[in-house]
Motif scaffolding. Structure first.
Motif, PDB file in Angstrom:
ATOM      1  N   GLY A 204       0.796  -1.222   0.000  1.00 33.18           N
ATOM      2  CA  GLY A 204       0.000   0.000   0.000  1.00 33.18           C
ATOM      3  C   GLY A 204       0.825   1.266   0.000  1.00 33.18           C
ATOM      4  O   GLY A 204       0.314   2.346  -0.302  1.00 33.18           O
ATOM      5  N   ASP A 205       2.127   1.165   0.344  1.00 27.86           N
ATOM      6  CA  ASP A 205       2.999   2.333   0.304  1.00 27.86           C
ATOM      7  C   ASP A 205       3.248   2.740  -1.146  1.00 27.86           C
ATOM      8  O   ASP A 205       3.023   1.969  -2.084  1.00 27.86           O
ATOM      9  CB  ASP A 205       4.350   2.040   0.958  1.00 27.86           C
ATOM     10  N   LYS A 206       3.744   3.962  -1.315  1.00 27.11           N
ATOM     11  CA  LYS A 206       4.180   4.431  -2.623  1.00 27.11           C
ATOM     12  C   LYS A 206       5.676   4.727  -2.541  1.00 27.11           C
ATOM     13  O   LYS A 206       6.115   5.502  -1.690  1.00 27.11           O
ATOM     14  CB  LYS A 206       3.430   5.706  -3.034  1.00 27.11           C
ATOM     15  N   ALA A 207       6.441   4.105  -3.409  1.00 27.64           N
ATOM     16  CA  ALA A 207       7.871   4.369  -3.472  1.00 27.64           C
ATOM     17  C   ALA A 207       8.106   5.572  -4.382  1.00 27.64           C
ATOM     18  O   ALA A 207       7.587   5.625  -5.496  1.00 27.64           O
ATOM     19  CB  ALA A 207       8.610   3.152  -4.007  1.00 27.64           C
ATOM     20  N   VAL A 208       8.856   6.544  -3.900  1.00 22.68           N
ATOM     21  CA  VAL A 208       9.194   7.723  -4.698  1.00 22.68           C
ATOM     22  C   VAL A 208      10.602   7.514  -5.249  1.00 22.68           C
ATOM     23  O   VAL A 208      11.555   7.326  -4.488  1.00 22.68           O
ATOM     24  CB  VAL A 208       9.127   9.011  -3.861  1.00 22.68           C
ATOM     25  N   ILE A 209      10.719   7.545  -6.568  1.00 26.77           N
ATOM     26  CA  ILE A 209      11.962   7.181  -7.242  1.00 26.77           C
ATOM     27  C   ILE A 209      12.443   8.336  -8.108  1.00 26.77           C
ATOM     28  O   ILE A 209      11.655   8.968  -8.819  1.00 26.77           O
ATOM     29  CB  ILE A 209      11.739   5.941  -8.126  1.00 26.77           C
ATOM     30  N   LEU A 210      13.738   8.606  -8.044  1.00 25.14           N
ATOM     31  CA  LEU A 210      14.384   9.557  -8.941  1.00 25.14           C
ATOM     32  C   LEU A 210      14.986   8.748 -10.071  1.00 25.14           C
ATOM     33  O   LEU A 210      15.781   7.828  -9.831  1.00 25.14           O
ATOM     34  CB  LEU A 210      15.479  10.324  -8.194  1.00 25.14           C
ATOM     35  N   ALA A 211      14.588   9.033 -11.313  1.00 23.42           N
ATOM     36  CA  ALA A 211      15.025   8.176 -12.413  1.00 23.42           C
ATOM     37  C   ALA A 211      15.223   8.954 -13.711  1.00 23.42           C
ATOM     38  O   ALA A 211      14.529   9.942 -13.977  1.00 23.42           O
ATOM     39  CB  ALA A 211      13.999   7.062 -12.647  1.00 23.42           C
ATOM     40  N   GLU A 212      16.195   8.481 -14.486  1.00 22.26           N
ATOM     41  CA  GLU A 212      16.320   8.962 -15.851  1.00 22.26           C
ATOM     42  C   GLU A 212      15.169   8.355 -16.651  1.00 22.26           C
ATOM     43  O   GLU A 212      14.692   7.262 -16.343  1.00 22.26           O
ATOM     44  CB  GLU A 212      17.661   8.518 -16.443  1.00 22.26           C
ATOM     45  N   ARG A 213      14.733   9.061 -17.679  1.00 24.01           N
ATOM     46  CA  ARG A 213      13.573   8.579 -18.432  1.00 24.01           C
ATOM     47  C   ARG A 213      13.799   7.187 -19.017  1.00 24.01           C
ATOM     48  O   ARG A 213      12.874   6.386 -19.096  1.00 24.01           O
ATOM     49  CB  ARG A 213      13.218   9.573 -19.541  1.00 24.01           C
ATOM     50  N   ASP A 214      15.021   6.899 -19.405  1.00 20.35           N
ATOM     51  CA  ASP A 214      15.309   5.586 -19.975  1.00 20.35           C
ATOM     52  C   ASP A 214      15.208   4.473 -18.941  1.00 20.35           C
ATOM     53  O   ASP A 214      15.188   3.291 -19.305  1.00 20.35           O
ATOM     54  CB  ASP A 214      16.716   5.573 -20.590  1.00 20.35           C
ATOM     55  N   SER A 215      15.160   4.834 -17.667  1.00 25.14           N
ATOM     56  CA  SER A 215      15.124   3.824 -16.606  1.00 25.14           C
ATOM     57  C   SER A 215      13.715   3.599 -16.047  1.00 25.14           C
ATOM     58  O   SER A 215      13.525   2.731 -15.199  1.00 25.14           O
ATOM     59  CB  SER A 215      16.056   4.249 -15.454  1.00 25.14           C
ATOM     60  N   ILE A 216      12.742   4.383 -16.509  1.00 25.56           N
ATOM     61  CA  ILE A 216      11.384   4.279 -15.963  1.00 25.56           C
ATOM     62  C   ILE A 216      10.803   2.887 -16.175  1.00 25.56           C
ATOM     63  O   ILE A 216      10.216   2.295 -15.272  1.00 25.56           O
ATOM     64  CB  ILE A 216      10.460   5.348 -16.587  1.00 25.56           C
ATOM     65  N   GLU A 217      10.975   2.337 -17.376  1.00 25.15           N
ATOM     66  CA  GLU A 217      10.394   1.024 -17.674  1.00 25.15           C
ATOM     67  C   GLU A 217      10.998  -0.048 -16.791  1.00 25.15           C
ATOM     68  O   GLU A 217      10.289  -0.951 -16.303  1.00 25.15           O
ATOM     69  CB  GLU A 217      10.631   0.680 -19.157  1.00 25.15           C
ATOM     70  N   ALA A 218      12.314   0.029 -16.528  1.00 22.30           N
ATOM     71  CA  ALA A 218      12.967  -0.961 -15.670  1.00 22.30           C
ATOM     72  C   ALA A 218      12.452  -0.841 -14.230  1.00 22.30           C
ATOM     73  O   ALA A 218      12.245  -1.846 -13.555  1.00 22.30           O
ATOM     74  CB  ALA A 218      14.486  -0.770 -15.715  1.00 22.30           C
ATOM     75  N   ALA A 219      12.241   0.396 -13.783  1.00 17.92           N
ATOM     76  CA  ALA A 219      11.709   0.601 -12.435  1.00 17.92           C
ATOM     77  C   ALA A 219      10.282   0.052 -12.341  1.00 17.92           C
ATOM     78  O   ALA A 219       9.899  -0.568 -11.357  1.00 17.92           O
ATOM     79  CB  ALA A 219      11.733   2.087 -12.084  1.00 17.92           C
ATOM     80  N   ARG A 220       9.499   0.277 -13.390  1.00 18.63           N
ATOM     81  CA  ARG A 220       8.127  -0.249 -13.421  1.00 18.63           C
ATOM     82  C   ARG A 220       8.125  -1.769 -13.284  1.00 18.63           C
ATOM     83  O   ARG A 220       7.371  -2.342 -12.497  1.00 18.63           O
ATOM     84  CB  ARG A 220       7.449   0.143 -14.739  1.00 18.63           C
ATOM     85  N   ALA A 221       8.987  -2.410 -14.059  1.00 18.48           N
ATOM     86  CA  ALA A 221       9.037  -3.877 -14.034  1.00 18.48           C
ATOM     87  C   ALA A 221       9.475  -4.391 -12.665  1.00 18.48           C
ATOM     88  O   ALA A 221       8.963  -5.396 -12.172  1.00 18.48           O
ATOM     89  CB  ALA A 221       9.989  -4.385 -15.127  1.00 18.48           C
ATOM     90  N   LEU A 222      10.427  -3.681 -12.061  1.00 20.62           N
ATOM     91  CA  LEU A 222      10.941  -4.110 -10.754  1.00 20.62           C
ATOM     92  C   LEU A 222       9.849  -4.101  -9.700  1.00 20.62           C
ATOM     93  O   LEU A 222       9.633  -5.101  -9.002  1.00 20.62           O
ATOM     94  CB  LEU A 222      12.097  -3.196 -10.335  1.00 20.62           C
ATOM     95  N   PHE A 223       9.117  -3.003  -9.592  1.00 17.11           N
ATOM     96  CA  PHE A 223       8.104  -2.893  -8.526  1.00 17.11           C
ATOM     97  C   PHE A 223       6.855  -3.711  -8.829  1.00 17.11           C
ATOM     98  O   PHE A 223       6.177  -4.169  -7.924  1.00 17.11           O
ATOM     99  CB  PHE A 223       7.773  -1.436  -8.265  1.00 17.11           C
ATOM    100  N   ALA A 224       6.577  -3.914 -10.117  1.00 18.14           N
ATOM    101  CA  ALA A 224       5.431  -4.749 -10.490  1.00 18.14           C
ATOM    102  C   ALA A 224       5.680  -6.216 -10.118  1.00 18.14           C
ATOM    103  O   ALA A 224       4.735  -6.984  -9.937  1.00 18.14           O
ATOM    104  CB  ALA A 224       5.144  -4.634 -11.971  1.00 18.14           C
ATOM    105  N   SER A 225       6.949  -6.593 -10.003  1.00 18.33           N
ATOM    106  CA  SER A 225       7.282  -7.990  -9.733  1.00 18.33           C
ATOM    107  C   SER A 225       7.413  -8.312  -8.247  1.00 18.33           C
ATOM    108  O   SER A 225       7.647  -9.466  -7.884  1.00 18.33           O
ATOM    109  CB  SER A 225       8.597  -8.348 -10.430  1.00 18.33           C
ATOM    110  N   LEU A 226       7.283  -7.301  -7.384  1.00 21.32           N
ATOM    111  CA  LEU A 226       7.470  -7.542  -5.953  1.00 21.32           C
ATOM    112  C   LEU A 226       6.399  -8.485  -5.396  1.00 21.32           C
ATOM    113  O   LEU A 226       5.263  -8.472  -5.832  1.00 21.32           O
ATOM    114  CB  LEU A 226       7.436  -6.214  -5.190  1.00 21.32           C
TER     115      LEU A 226
END
Length: 226
Positions: A204-226
């Protein structure tokens, strides 16, 4: 995406038509027979109409809620919307539930049980479309020229890779190159905190991430897989 909508009145019909127009699969649960019949004639696309009570687990099953990516409860009754979302979350483990709130005073109740609540139909449609495009990740703001952004990623309410009671130690998350986990927005307690070596992420928490635009998709995949 497969979306179940509870409530087929004007709000539900509009939401269904928007989502069908975007190419999603939609199931609508509507208790009134005349309204359900009208929907079956007016909607176009890949849809299913169930005449029944969206607060009844049997009708939720009939609507295919077990395979749903999102459930949106948009009736004119806040108590019914709350019950439907609770069933979908707790019993059927639907990844994301969004409820329409008709009385703003009731938003506190939804917030306390961890259910997303909004009052704008178009906002619900936008939230679901964002889910389709970026998973549980939304752009908060762009920095400088827009090459670096702040994004929010939802910690799943029904995680697959960690014990929800114990949570997940932030230090154990290996962030993709070009991104950093900087803060946690704890909606349950209406506060946020900077991530430290001892920070624990909870469903239920929201992770706040600082990311380069090219890294957004990788961050999405990471948190979706938790």
């Amino acid at each position: 995406m497969y979306i179940v909508i509870m409530g087929g009145g004007k709000v539900g019909e509009y939401l269904a038509s928007v989502l069908l127009g975007q190419g999603h699969q939609v199931a609508v649960i509507e208790q009134d027979r005349r309204t359900a019949d009208r929907l079956s004639m007016n909607l176009t696309g890949d849809y299913l109409i169930i005449c029944g009570d969206g607060c009844d687990s049997d009708y939720l099953e009939d609507a295919g809620v077990r395979k749903a990516d999102v459930l949106a409860a948009v009736t004119g009754h806040d108590d019914a919307n709350l019950v439907s979302c609770e069933l979908a979350t707790q019993i059927f483990k639907v990844p994301r539930c969004i409820a329409r709130v008709n009385n703003p005073k009731n938003r506190r109740v939804f917030r306390e049980v961890g259910i997303e609540s909004v009052s704008s139909t178009m906002l619900i449609a936008n939230m679901i479309e964002e889910e389709a495009m970026m998973g549980s990740v939304g752009v908060v703001s762009a920095l400088s020229r827009g090459d670096v952004v702040l994004i929010e990623a939802a910690i799943p309410r029904n995680p697959r890779r960690f014990d929800p009671k114990r949570g997940l130690l932030a230090a154990r998350i290996k962030m993709p190159r070009g991104s950093a986990l900087v803060a946690i927005d704890r909606k349950e307690y209406s506060n946020a905190e900077i991530v430290t070596s001892e920070t624990v992420l909870r469903p239920g928490d929201k992770a706040v991430i600082l990311a380069e635009r090219d890294s957004i998709e990788a961050a999405r995949a990471l948190f979706a897989s938790l």
